[in-house]
Design an enzyme around this catalytic site. Structure first.
Site, PDB file in Angstrom:
ATOM      1  N   CYS A   2       5.418   3.038   7.126  1.00  0.00           N
ATOM      2  CA  CYS A   2       6.042   4.195   8.258  1.00  0.00           C
ATOM      3  C   CYS A   2       6.052   4.699   9.237  1.00  0.00           C
ATOM      4  CB  CYS A   2       7.360   5.446   7.743  1.00  0.00           C
ATOM      5  SG  CYS A   2       8.088   4.578   6.450  1.00  0.00           S
ATOM      6  N   ARG A  27       2.167   0.387  10.526  1.00  0.00           N
ATOM      7  CA  ARG A  27       2.614   1.322   9.156  1.00  0.00           C
ATOM      8  C   ARG A  27       3.226   0.649   8.149  1.00  0.00           C
ATOM      9  NH1 ARG A  27       0.387   6.415  10.436  1.00  0.00           N
ATOM     10  NH2 ARG A  27       1.444   7.529   8.709  1.00  0.00           N
ATOM     11  N   TRP A  73       8.205   1.882   5.708  1.00  0.00           N
ATOM     12  CA  TRP A  73       7.471   0.995   4.449  1.00  0.00           C
ATOM     13  C   TRP A  73       8.117   1.471   3.337  1.00  0.00           C
ATOM     14  CZ3 TRP A  73       5.145   2.155  -0.132  1.00  0.00           C
ATOM     15  CH2 TRP A  73       4.317   1.069  -0.325  1.00  0.00           C
ATOM     16  N   ASN A  99       9.515  10.145   7.683  1.00  0.00           N
ATOM     17  CA  ASN A  99       8.019   9.457   6.674  1.00  0.00           C
ATOM     18  C   ASN A  99       7.720  10.010   5.734  1.00  0.00           C
ATOM     19  OD1 ASN A  99       5.802   7.684   6.211  1.00  0.00           O
ATOM     20  ND2 ASN A  99       4.472   8.958   7.635  1.00  0.00           N
ATOM     21  N   GLY A 100       7.284   9.435   4.129  1.00  0.00           N
ATOM     22  CA  GLY A 100       7.479  10.278   3.159  1.00  0.00           C
ATOM     23  C   GLY A 100       8.184  10.150   2.163  1.00  0.00           C
ATOM     24  N   GLU A 486     -15.364  -6.257  -1.278  1.00  0.00           N
ATOM     25  CA  GLU A 486     -14.502  -6.067   0.438  1.00  0.00           C
ATOM     26  C   GLU A 486     -14.173  -7.671   0.796  1.00  0.00           C
ATOM     27  OE1 GLU A 486     -12.946  -3.886   2.077  1.00  0.00           O
ATOM     28  OE2 GLU A 486     -13.259  -5.065   4.232  1.00  0.00           O
ATOM     29  N   LYS A 490     -10.311  -8.522   1.515  1.00  0.00           N
ATOM     30  CA  LYS A 490      -9.937  -9.293   2.698  1.00  0.00           C
ATOM     31  C   LYS A 490      -9.023 -10.077   2.650  1.00  0.00           C
ATOM     32  CE  LYS A 490     -10.080  -6.741   5.135  1.00  0.00           C
ATOM     33  NZ  LYS A 490     -10.696  -5.355   4.297  1.00  0.00           N
ATOM     34  N   GLU A 493      -5.764  -9.760   0.823  1.00  0.00           N
ATOM     35  CA  GLU A 493      -4.486  -9.248   1.164  1.00  0.00           C
ATOM     36  C   GLU A 493      -4.326 -10.084   2.883  1.00  0.00           C
ATOM     37  OE1 GLU A 493      -6.165  -5.135   2.832  1.00  0.00           O
ATOM     38  OE2 GLU A 493      -7.553  -6.063   3.134  1.00  0.00           O
ATOM     39  N   HIS A 509     -19.955 -12.496 -18.097  1.00  0.00           N
ATOM     40  CA  HIS A 509     -19.224 -12.135 -19.085  1.00  0.00           C
ATOM     41  C   HIS A 509     -17.964 -12.311 -18.883  1.00  0.00           C
ATOM     42  CE1 HIS A 509     -22.884 -10.053 -20.339  1.00  0.00           C
ATOM     43  NE2 HIS A 509     -23.116  -9.557 -19.307  1.00  0.00           N
ATOM     44  N   LYS A 608      -0.829   0.298   7.007  1.00  0.00           N
ATOM     45  CA  LYS A 608      -2.498   0.611   7.057  1.00  0.00           C
ATOM     46  C   LYS A 608      -2.374   1.581   6.496  1.00  0.00           C
ATOM     47  CE  LYS A 608      -5.763   0.221   9.884  1.00  0.00           C
ATOM     48  NZ  LYS A 608      -6.876  -0.653   9.495  1.00  0.00           N
TER      49      LYS A 608
HETATM   50  C1  G6P Z   1      -4.275   0.509   3.358  1.00  0.00           C
HETATM   51  C2  G6P Z   1      -5.184   0.196   4.184  1.00  0.00           C
HETATM   52  C3  G6P Z   1      -5.976  -0.261   3.896  1.00  0.00           C
HETATM   53  C4  G6P Z   1      -6.885   0.983   3.922  1.00  0.00           C
HETATM   54  C5  G6P Z   1      -6.874   2.206   2.598  1.00  0.00           C
HETATM   55  C6  G6P Z   1      -6.960   3.169   2.876  1.00  0.00           C
HETATM   56  O1  G6P Z   1      -3.775   0.207   1.577  1.00  0.00           O
HETATM   57  O2  G6P Z   1      -3.836  -0.739   4.125  1.00  0.00           O
HETATM   58  O3  G6P Z   1      -7.294  -1.221   4.663  1.00  0.00           O
HETATM   59  O4  G6P Z   1      -8.579   0.544   3.092  1.00  0.00           O
HETATM   60  O5  G6P Z   1      -5.279   2.734   3.306  1.00  0.00           O
HETATM   61  O6  G6P Z   1      -7.264   4.304   3.964  1.00  0.00           O
HETATM   62  P1  G6P Z   1      -7.336   4.916   4.618  1.00  0.00           P
HETATM   63  O7  G6P Z   1      -6.663   5.081   5.861  1.00  0.00           O
HETATM   64  O8  G6P Z   1      -7.999   6.078   3.982  1.00  0.00           O
HETATM   65  O9  G6P Z   1      -9.342   4.343   5.088  1.00  0.00           O
END
Ligand code: G6P
Length: 613
Positions: A2, A27, A73, A99-100, A486, A490, A493, A509, A608
């Site tokens: 949010c 956000r 969000w 937000n929260g 990672e 990517k 996501e 395995h 984010k």
């Molecule tokens: C969300 C974002 C990710 C990020 C994660 C942790 O899921 O979409 O890209 O890696 O949060 O966020 P931070 O700000 O703690 O790195």
């Protein structure tokens, strides 16, 4: 999670709010809403993105010099027009954005229902709006809007960043924070409120970050800062160092692409001033005070979420290799609820791009309660984690707007590499010669990434071939296992293709059963001590007709002869390879997602910054 904006001043609020919401859309983007004071109060809100709201209200009278805006969000209640913020209280006395999560909202809701309140939405936010109003109306003249807000917040359990409009006191906004970030920009006869500094930077560089339990009562020419308990506070005014260019796309199609291409610069910014000019020493000023503890540490715990957790895993391999300190890497969400063993001798490193991730923050709190020394590796300056930790290192990658993290990851790995090398050297484990060689290798990374980025057209061609795959496997060993994780993250996501990262040897395995002629297998196969083993793994995939796309060291002819495609990276020490090998994977995921028509910068369901647990 949010985005919140607010404006009070002499200018028209609407354009400021809309632009601010667009900056904060990373956000959350389930729904959007705005409230303006213009004689009366007006609320406009709707499911969808900021541009959707903009197009439906363009013919309205949107004048007014005070207003608030929200991009959501969803947590409580599905994303629809009704659940969108702002929320008005039943009698319209208060309008609020939030937000929260209000954890005790159901109990509060029941009590309010018993007192005659009805609810339009399923949100916890509407409960808070009605609670404020109930206290205000019941209190009579003695209870001002500000008192009602503070009293209501004292009854709330959970996290919030809120901005409140009070209809009876229309020349004022009230902002309050507990857990969810809020920053206030200070202008001439005007104030800007936002979840982070990005909507503020183009108006003013002078800001006040709200701390937990702070309430700010904001008029055009006055800001009064208090605690929820009514103790007046002196606001700490700070200057932002961020540049407006850093939050614009600057000609790139997407923020993610811009951020991938920024990595040579962002990594340089991460080590700038921290490596001596003669490349003989690493100095991390933020760790100076805790260095004796760090050197004496018997154990390091790393806590993080998402991509930052993957960086933490690289950190584990690096610190154990060079400083010989045992490291455990924990998900913030697991750590906080599983009664972990933490001792006052432990060093806990919290890694976070945003510095606001709720689970990581809760893990920090737990570690502090147990007496551990807690360090932060964060990107956003002034965010909660750097303020909650005993010491730390900023990654200085600059604002990262694309939801899928790229340059923040390589900046985190750069910091962890510096930490591992510095610690190993100070402890007398890492010999001087190798220390200097590795520093040289690290400083060479930006130029080597430039070389990888020059192959972008090649990545486009490969993406074209595999954009329709429904599954993908990512394999790596040693330092490159976290990169496999990672790479898979990517891809899933942003392109919504199912992908899994695995230690290459574990393939036999389980995942090997999935391999057939339609399965692209991305293998991280650079020259290191497990090179021969990974060549065997590639042959195992090929023997089952899998498609191998291998990231290799330039000049490798062996793998070129077996794999379907090779992506070359410049030669480097194996400990530096995560910083280089991740780049082709970032670019491939990006191109595949674009070709599939996905919203790269704002993937569905993600946000984010996850400020709720
Ligand atoms: C969300 C974002 C990710 C990020 C994660 C942790 O899921 O979409 O890209 O890696 O949060 O966020 P931070 O700000 O703690 O790195």
């Amino acid at each position: 999670m949010c985005g919140i904006v607010g404006y009070i001043g002499k200018k028209q609020a609407y354009p400021i709010l809309i632009k601010g919401l667009k900056r904060l859309e990373y956000r959350g983007y389930d729904s959007t809403g705005i409230a303006l004071i213009n004689g009366d109060t007006h609320i406009y809100k709707r499911k969808g993105k900021v541009s959707d709201l903009e197009s439906v209200i363009q013919d309205e009278n949107l004048s007014g010099t005070i207003g608030i805006g929200h991009t959501r969000w969803a947590t409580h209640g599905e994303p629809n027009d009704c659940n969108a913020h702002p929320h008005a209280s039943q009698n319209g006395k208060f309008i609020i954005i939030h937000n929260g999560i209000i954890e005790n909202y159901d109990r509060l809701k029941e009590k309010l229902k018993n007192r005659g309140y009805t609810f339009e939405s399923e949100t916890d936010t509407e409960v808070l709006a009605n609670l404020i109003e109930y206290i205000y109306m019941k209190g009579g003249k003695a209870v001002t809007a500000e008192i009602a807000v503070r009293m209501a917040l004292s009854k709330v359990i959970g996290a919030y960043g809120i901005v409140v409009i009070a209809k009876d006191e229309p020349d004022m906004l009230i902002a309050a924070r507990k857990g969810s970030p809020l920053v206030i920009g200070v202008g001439e006869g005007e104030y800007f409120i936002a979840s982070d500094a990005t909507p503020i930077i183009e108006h003013t560089k002078t800001v006040i970050y709200l701390n937990n339990d702070n309430v700010a009562v904001i008029k055009r020419n006055e800001l009064v800062l208090k605690t929820i308990q009514n103790d007046e506070l002196i606001p700490e005014v700070q200057e932002l160092t961020m540049d407006i260019g850093a939050i614009e796309k600057q000609g790139y199609d997407h923020f993610m692409l811009k951020e991938i291409f920024e990595q040579p610069q962002s990594i340089t910014d991460t080590f700038r001033g921290r490596i001596s000019l003669d490349l003989s020493e690493i100095r991390l000023g933020g760790l100076f005070d805790v260095m004796p503890k760090l050197e004496a540490a018997k154990r390091i715990l790393i806590v993080a979420c998402g991509t930052s957790w993957h960086a933490g895993l690289v950190g584990e391999y690096l610190i154990e290799e060079f400083a010989r300190i045992p490291v455990e890497v924990e998900y913030g969400s697991e750590f906080r609820y599983r009664n972990p063993i933490i001792t006052p001798e432990d060093i806990v490193i919290a890694i976070s791009q945003s510095g606001e991730t709720a689970d990581t923050l809760a893990a920090i709190e737990l570690a502090k309660q147990a007496g551990a020394t807690v360090l932060g590796v964060c990107n956003v300056v002034g965010s909660s984690i750097p303020r909650e930790t005993h010491a730390g290192v900023y990654t200085h990658a600059g604002p990262e707007i694309g939801v899928a993290s790229t340059k923040a990851f390589t900046a985190q790995v750069t910091v962890l590499t510096m930490m591992a090398l510095m610690l190993g050297h100070r402890k007398g484990i890492l010999p001087d010669k190798l220390y200097r060689e590795l520093i040289k290798e690290l400083v060479a990374v930006p130029d080597k990434i430039e070389k990888i980025l020059k192959q972008n057209e090649n990545f486009v061609k490969i993406a074209e071939l595999y954009k329709d795959a429904t599954n993908s496997l990512y394999l790596g060993r040693g330092f490159l296992f976290p990169v496999a994780l990672e790479g898979a993250l990517k891809l899933k996501e942003i392109s919504y293709i199912h992908a899994e990262g695995y230690p290459a040897a574990e393939m036999k395995h389980g995942p090997i059963a999935l391999i057939d002629k339609n399965m692209p297998v991305y293998v991280l196969a650079t020259k290191d001590k497990s090179y021969d083993k990974i060549v065997t793994n590639i042959q195992e995939v090929k023997a089952r007709n899998g498609i191998v796309i291998a990231v290799v060291t330039e000049g490798d002819t062996v793998i070129k002869g077996i794999a379907d495609h090779v992506l070359e990276i410049p030669k480097c020490h194996e400990a530096i390879a995560p910083l280089l090998t991740v780049v082709p994977l970032q670019l491939l995921s990006y191109h595949i997602a674009v070709m599939r028509g996905c919203n790269v910068d704002q993937p569905r369901n993600l946000a984010k910054s996850v400020t709720v647990e």
